[in-house]
Design a protein around this motif. Structure first.
Motif, PDB file in Angstrom:
ATOM      1  N   ARG A  17       0.817  -1.217   0.000  1.00 50.95           N
ATOM      2  CA  ARG A  17       0.000   0.000   0.000  1.00 50.95           C
ATOM      3  C   ARG A  17       0.849   1.265   0.000  1.00 50.95           C
ATOM      4  NH1 ARG A  17      -5.407   1.439   2.105  1.00 50.95           N
ATOM      5  NH2 ARG A  17      -5.373   3.520   3.054  1.00 50.95           N
ATOM      6  N   VAL A  18       0.381   2.237  -0.762  1.00 50.87           N
ATOM      7  CA  VAL A  18       0.934   3.587  -0.742  1.00 50.87           C
ATOM      8  C   VAL A  18      -0.171   4.519  -0.263  1.00 50.87           C
ATOM      9  CG1 VAL A  18       1.778   5.509  -2.131  1.00 50.87           C
ATOM     10  CG2 VAL A  18       2.613   3.186  -2.580  1.00 50.87           C
ATOM     11  N   GLU A  19       0.150   5.333   0.726  1.00 54.40           N
ATOM     12  CA  GLU A  19      -0.816   6.291   1.256  1.00 54.40           C
ATOM     13  C   GLU A  19      -0.175   7.675   1.306  1.00 54.40           C
ATOM     14  OE1 GLU A  19      -3.507   5.150   4.564  1.00 54.40           O
ATOM     15  OE2 GLU A  19      -2.565   6.833   5.621  1.00 54.40           O
ATOM     16  N   TRP A  39      -4.902   6.897  -1.509  1.00 54.14           N
ATOM     17  CA  TRP A  39      -4.208   5.619  -1.330  1.00 54.14           C
ATOM     18  C   TRP A  39      -4.331   4.721  -2.559  1.00 54.14           C
ATOM     19  CZ3 TRP A  39      -7.403   1.491  -1.905  1.00 54.14           C
ATOM     20  CH2 TRP A  39      -8.761   1.638  -1.597  1.00 54.14           C
ATOM     21  N   CYS A  40      -3.357   3.842  -2.688  1.00 53.52           N
ATOM     22  CA  CYS A  40      -3.349   2.784  -3.708  1.00 53.52           C
ATOM     23  C   CYS A  40      -2.911   1.487  -3.037  1.00 53.52           C
ATOM     24  CB  CYS A  40      -2.367   3.079  -4.839  1.00 53.52           C
ATOM     25  SG  CYS A  40      -2.673   4.579  -5.749  1.00 53.52           S
ATOM     26  N   PRO A  57       1.535   8.619  -8.063  1.00 52.87           N
ATOM     27  CA  PRO A  57       0.094   8.427  -8.290  1.00 52.87           C
ATOM     28  C   PRO A  57      -0.749   9.586  -7.791  1.00 52.87           C
ATOM     29  CG  PRO A  57       1.090   6.384  -7.529  1.00 52.87           C
ATOM     30  CD  PRO A  57       2.150   7.443  -7.416  1.00 52.87           C
ATOM     31  N   PHE A  58      -0.423  10.105  -6.629  1.00 52.42           N
ATOM     32  CA  PHE A  58      -1.155  11.250  -6.095  1.00 52.42           C
ATOM     33  C   PHE A  58      -0.939  12.492  -6.944  1.00 52.42           C
ATOM     34  CE2 PHE A  58      -0.849  15.099  -3.393  1.00 52.42           C
ATOM     35  CZ  PHE A  58      -2.184  15.222  -3.044  1.00 52.42           C
ATOM     36  N   VAL A  59       0.303  12.801  -7.235  1.00 48.12           N
ATOM     37  CA  VAL A  59       0.623  14.024  -7.987  1.00 48.12           C
ATOM     38  C   VAL A  59      -0.032  14.004  -9.363  1.00 48.12           C
ATOM     39  CG1 VAL A  59       2.478  15.398  -8.989  1.00 48.12           C
ATOM     40  CG2 VAL A  59       2.780  14.364  -6.732  1.00 48.12           C
ATOM     41  N   SER A 191      -5.906  -1.267  -6.572  1.00 46.06           N
ATOM     42  CA  SER A 191      -7.131  -0.714  -5.994  1.00 46.06           C
ATOM     43  C   SER A 191      -6.805   0.670  -5.454  1.00 46.06           C
ATOM     44  CB  SER A 191      -7.649  -1.598  -4.864  1.00 46.06           C
ATOM     45  OG  SER A 191      -8.024  -2.877  -5.346  1.00 46.06           O
ATOM     46  N   THR A 192      -7.679   1.631  -5.707  1.00 44.42           N
ATOM     47  CA  THR A 192      -7.354   3.004  -5.329  1.00 44.42           C
ATOM     48  C   THR A 192      -8.607   3.842  -5.114  1.00 44.42           C
ATOM     49  OG1 THR A 192      -6.266   5.043  -6.078  1.00 44.42           O
ATOM     50  CG2 THR A 192      -7.152   3.601  -7.779  1.00 44.42           C
TER      51      THR A 192
END
Length: 429
Positions: A17-19, A39-40, A57-59, A191-192
């Motif tokens: 996970r990336v948050e 999150w992803c 992913p966020f940017v 999943s995101t």
């Protein structure tokens, strides 16, 4: 002085996970939901990927908001290749929307060179390419083009399949897995909440008037989907990512769309370059390729195009499903072989459903005029009697037909009654 700001406060990379936690200042705050968490979750471990890559992913999903709001984005680190391609990406948007101003700036404490962190998949899955795989017409056409590379198929949960649609997601995940096996490839899933942390109501109220398009379709989904794959590229090491085209070369520039070669092909991060694939083919030609492949090999892929129906299957009622059904018939195929089993009721009401559920004059110009012309002029196709309306229906004035007019009038009347009821109920409380 411009006070609009988004600040990345924390980047958390755990096993899968990336948050990203962030804060906002100024008017830009209204474009995000209050929790301020993005999150992803990945089907393979991404622990060990650099924070400068994990934040991509966020940017990538908020960059157009930053530009259009003339805001500042502050973050602790960012991958060097991605940082240096941002101006080129912005130029692609400027070219598409010459009437809008794309400003804003990025303040980054550290511009980091990428370092490989090793693959977490088995040695049998060491492809140097990957592709975003939705299971649709464009995705299968692109897969036919690059199947010799055995690309990793990447499917996203949270785009057309809602996060809460567990049964639908299992169908889609199994579909991707079976497709990967069919083409001797591997697959990964993401999943995101990338469509949940943004307030589309506020954004679209502004953007539809300013640009003629909404945020998801007109600004986000191209670089947004591409950016989600950055942590995967960091751990798997693939250096090429395919994304299927929406329009062909003749259509480019006529319509706005966030996924465009002038934008997608500029995106770079880690060791990866993006290939916006398929502009040489019209949508009908892509369907022709798929049907030809199936008839030659005996392998009939299930094409998944529906975004209106929960459950990961085609509803066979909406505009996109019916458009694809006609395209398969035009290619000499049988829609049932490709995942489009129409009931008697769906056949009988097909014109009404297509016009009510998603048809627009914009889609007529993009697709339906050429579909109708194809059936009228080129290909003698045996259609079910209930679909022969394609030959005679005036798509410029679709609501003149009794079946469509009466259903739409009943639907609008029902909406008015419900709206009036709830309005009166709230006043009397």
């Amino acid at each position: 002085m411009n006070m609009n700001k988004v600040k990345v406060d924390n980047i958390i990379v755990s096993e899968n996970r990336v948050e990203v936690r962030f804060s906002t200042e100024g008017e830009i705050a209204k474009y995000f939901h209050e929790e301020h968490v993005f999150w992803c979750e990945y089907s393979i471990p991404v622990k060990g990927v650099q924070e400068s890559v994990a934040v991509i992913p966020f940017v990538s999903n908020i960059l157009p908001i930053i530009w259009l709001s003339d805001a500042t984005l502050e973050l602790p680190s960012l991958d060097a290749r991605f940082y240096h391609c941002i101006e080129d990406i912005k130029d692609g948007y400027r070219n598409m929307y010459p009437g809008l101003s794309f400003r804003g700036r990025i303040i980054c404490d550290n511009i980091c060179e990428y370092r490989e962190c090793g693959s977490s998949m088995s040695s049998d899955n060491n492809s140097e390419s990957a592709m975003l795989f939705s299971g649709g017409v464009g995705a299968f056409s692109t897969l036919l083009s690059c199947c010799s590379e055995k690309p990793i198929l990447i499917t996203v949960r949270g785009a057309d399949i809602k996060l809460g649609d567990t049964n639908g997601w299992e169908i889609v995940r199994n579909h991707t897995m079976k497709t990967a096996m069919l083409f001797n490839s591997s697959y990964a899933t993401i999943s995101t909440n990338f469509k949940m942390f943004i307030d589309y109501v506020e954004l679209d109220n502004w953007l539809i008037n300013a640009s003629g398009d909404n945020y998801w379709h007109g600004f986000q989904h191209g670089i947004g989907l591409i950016g989600l794959t950055a942590p995967l590229s960091g751990v798997l090491g693939f250096n090429k990512l395919y994304i299927a085209s929406t329009f062909n070369n003749e259509q480019l520039g006529q319509f706005t769309c966030a996924s465009d070669p002038r934008i997608d092909n500029c995106v770079k991060f880690t060791n990866l370059d993006v290939v916006h694939d398929g502009c040489a083919y019209s949508r009908q030609e892509k369907v022709d390729r798929i049907v030809s492949y199936a008839q030659q090999t005996g392998r009939y892929p299930v094409i998944r195009v529906c975004w209106m129906h929960d459950g990961g299957v085609n509803c066979c009622r909406c505009e996109k499903c019916l458009r694809t059904i006609f395209e398969i018939y035009a290619a000499g195929g049988v829609p049932e072989d490709y995942g489009f089993g129409m009931s008697e009721n769906e056949l009988r009401h097909s014109r009404r459903n297509m016009i009510i559920y998603g048809f627009s004059q914009d889609l007529r110009k993009k697709y339906w005029d050429s579909i109708q012309s194809l059936f009228r002029k080129k290909r003698p196709v045996v259609l079910p009697k209930e679909l022969e309306w394609i030959y005679s229906t005036d798509l410029k004035h679709p609501y003149r037909y009794p079946d469509v007019f009466l259903f739409n009038m009943a639907r609008e009347t029902n909406r008015w009654v419900l709206k009036t009821y709830w309005g009166l109920r709230n006043r009397l409380r």
